[in-house]
Scaffold this active site. Sequence first.
Site, PDB file in Angstrom:
ATOM      1  N   ASP A   1       3.159  -4.672   7.936  1.00 12.57           N
ATOM      2  CA  ASP A   1       1.950  -3.855   7.820  1.00 12.57           C
ATOM      3  C   ASP A   1       0.762  -4.797   7.951  1.00 12.57           C
ATOM      4  O   ASP A   1       0.416  -5.501   7.005  1.00 12.57           O
ATOM      5  CB  ASP A   1       1.958  -3.124   6.471  1.00 12.57           C
ATOM      6  CG  ASP A   1       0.631  -2.436   6.178  1.00 12.57           C
ATOM      7  OD1 ASP A   1      -0.312  -2.563   6.990  1.00 12.57           O
ATOM      8  OD2 ASP A   1       0.539  -1.779   5.124  1.00 12.57           O
TER       9      ASP A   1
ATOM     10  N   GLN B   1      -4.401  -5.220   6.911  1.00  6.83           N
ATOM     11  CA  GLN B   1      -5.373  -6.178   6.375  1.00  6.83           C
ATOM     12  C   GLN B   1      -5.220  -7.554   7.019  1.00  6.83           C
ATOM     13  O   GLN B   1      -5.877  -8.502   6.590  1.00  6.83           O
ATOM     14  CB  GLN B   1      -5.223  -6.305   4.846  1.00  6.83           C
ATOM     15  CG  GLN B   1      -5.396  -5.006   4.081  1.00  6.83           C
ATOM     16  CD  GLN B   1      -6.827  -4.484   4.109  1.00  6.83           C
ATOM     17  OE1 GLN B   1      -7.769  -5.209   4.476  1.00  6.83           O
ATOM     18  NE2 GLN B   1      -7.013  -3.232   3.726  1.00  6.83           N
TER      19      GLN B   1
ATOM     20  N   LYS C   1     -10.183  -0.686  10.237  1.00  6.59           N
ATOM     21  CA  LYS C   1     -10.311  -1.862   9.371  1.00  6.59           C
ATOM     22  C   LYS C   1     -10.658  -3.099  10.184  1.00  6.59           C
ATOM     23  O   LYS C   1     -10.916  -4.165   9.630  1.00  6.59           O
ATOM     24  CB  LYS C   1      -9.018  -2.085   8.596  1.00  6.59           C
ATOM     25  CG  LYS C   1      -8.688  -0.893   7.719  1.00  6.59           C
ATOM     26  CD  LYS C   1      -7.712  -1.222   6.641  1.00  6.59           C
ATOM     27  CE  LYS C   1      -7.092   0.021   6.055  1.00  6.59           C
ATOM     28  NZ  LYS C   1      -7.812   0.485   4.862  1.00  6.59           N
TER      29      LYS C   1
ATOM     30  N   HIS D   1       0.865  -1.188   0.000  1.00  2.46           N
ATOM     31  CA  HIS D   1       0.000   0.000   0.000  1.00  2.46           C
ATOM     32  C   HIS D   1       0.901   1.237   0.000  1.00  2.46           C
ATOM     33  O   HIS D   1       2.018   1.195   0.542  1.00  2.46           O
ATOM     34  CB  HIS D   1      -0.824  -0.054   1.289  1.00  2.46           C
ATOM     35  CG  HIS D   1      -1.876   0.995   1.433  1.00  2.46           C
ATOM     36  ND1 HIS D   1      -1.587   2.275   1.836  1.00  2.46           N
ATOM     37  CD2 HIS D   1      -3.220   0.956   1.255  1.00  2.46           C
ATOM     38  CE1 HIS D   1      -2.707   2.974   1.906  1.00  2.46           C
ATOM     39  NE2 HIS D   1      -3.724   2.204   1.555  1.00  2.46           N
TER      40      HIS D   1
ATOM     41  N   CYS E   1      -4.877   2.560  -3.633  1.00  2.00           N
ATOM     42  CA  CYS E   1      -3.643   3.067  -3.001  1.00  2.00           C
ATOM     43  C   CYS E   1      -2.495   2.088  -3.169  1.00  2.00           C
ATOM     44  O   CYS E   1      -1.656   1.938  -2.274  1.00  2.00           O
ATOM     45  CB  CYS E   1      -3.848   3.378  -1.518  1.00  2.00           C
ATOM     46  SG  CYS E   1      -4.986   4.729  -1.248  1.00  2.00           S
TER      47      CYS E   1
END
Lengths: 155, 413
Positions: free
Chosen positions: B207, B210, B233, B130, B371
């Site tokens: 990261d 998600q 999220k 991202h 993104c």
Amino acid sequence: MSSVTALSNDDIRDLYRELILDHARQPRHYGVLAGATHSAEGINPLCGDKLHLHLRVDDAGVVRDVAFEGSGCAISVASASLLTDEVLGLSRENALAKMEQVTGALRGEATADELGKLNALLGVREFPSRVKCASLAWHALSAALGGRRIASTEN
Amino acid sequence: MKPLKAESDDALLNVRDDFPALDQAIHGHPLVYLDSAASAQQPQAVIDAVANYQQSDHANVHRGVHTLSHRATEAYEGARDKLRAFINAASRSEIVLTSGTTESINLVAQSYGRPRLQRGDQVLITHLEHHSNIVPWQLVCEQTGAELIVAPINEDGSLDVERMIELMTEAVRIVAVGHVSNALGTVNPVRRIVDAAHECDIPVLVDGAQGVPHMAVDVQALGCDFYVFSGHKMFGPTGTGVLYGREALLDAMPPWKGGGDMILEVRFDGTVFNELPYKFEAGTPNIAGVIGLGAAVDYLKRVKLDRIAAHETALLAYLTQQLSEIDGLRLIGTAPDKASVQSFLVGDIHPHDLGTILDHQGIAIRTGHHCAMPVMQRFDIPGTARASLALYNDRDDVDRLVSAVRKAQEIFA
Ligand SMILES: Cc1ncc(COP(=O)(O)O)c(C=O)c1O
């Protein structure tokens, strides 16, 4: 329940009416333009649409030739294609006036009188998120004639 | 609280009613929300926790002796404890509360990366990242003269892990990798990447924006040095997020922002910084949001993360199979290990047009570059349509999506 106004089932057909789909599939004056005197890029950073508009304006200030290239959604491509048909043969002033008229009508500020074929673009007024797509090429036109290289929908 | 009902014949959950926003009509159709990868809806429990705090417990944290300040501090710090347990961090000192993934990565890039990086050094990321796991590294590379290098991906959207490991030379000072790709849904083999990087003494930032909404995450089992994620999220409020960092690393990092709360003593001839994690939390935080995030953790624990993972695995399989039966539909991102996301293109219909036609039928998907422009460049496409799943989606949502895609094909026929 949401406050979004319910759109009638035909609104979507109205947005993607045959004239729009036709211009999106077979854009007129698509390509580069040898001998262009004015060019600008229209960018919609939100969706990544990018159009290059090229014009050849003669000494008398009349648009003699026009072309565009780039990629975008059906609405932005059809709008660019319709634009090229429209501005051919117009004086610089009249082309800019047309731009004001069309973008005003897209924003719902001006009436749609005398838009002719361009009326087909007004389906977007029911789809606020798509008004920028329909306006993109017109902003590029104004940038090109004003000597600016880039028009962005975000400023 | 009503018991959670599992549909007896398979692994699917039935929690839609817990999410009030899902109970509405859009353009005259019941909402089908398939955009949770952009931001997830919140369960009533989260909405109530925030509202109760605002209504009766609000005050600033860590400052007053009065009752409200005490209550606010308890709830805020209680959320930190929940988050620690949620990702199995060793200590609450390792849980830095931020405004989200983006801030967490910028913090690491500037506080960990900037003092250490110099010309000749490299930062290794992947082609799947991202923008928020690209641009902060580009900035710190520009500031220090270090170089950003990128591990490639395969045609199916999986990471070329062998190549990534080859790139882990002596020059690499930090590896930053997404747990799950937001654009394609690829699950990266984080454990393997961490092991390889640690063999070369390279720390790894994961990261997890998600990751956490879809699977149980244990940062100690993963072995990573930093793990970052966003509250919104994982069914919590916006403006909240976490930076997990191993204590030894966080300890050695200078503060990133200065202000109140992050100090022990301020004098004009020198300031003593607060202990972890407060050293990194300058200023009045997003108290209400963090309390909501704590409630989101409670909610996920109640539903159970392994059941959520099973639900989404079953539903993603159904989604992928149903989409692949549509003539002219191209799936983008078909890696063997995937979670919750399916990107696709339909004939030559631009994703933006598809998004409008679907919205008109009450179906919310994301369209565009997500993104992750380099991913789109890799496949030479302007963008995709992306359906992303969460625990509240069901088969009916998938069926509605499929029939709406067919309607779009009719319009563009
Ligand atoms: C994989 C990934 N990383 C980072 C982010 C950025 O998260 P936020 O905007 O909440 O900081 C996102 C959100 O879109 C994401 O999907």
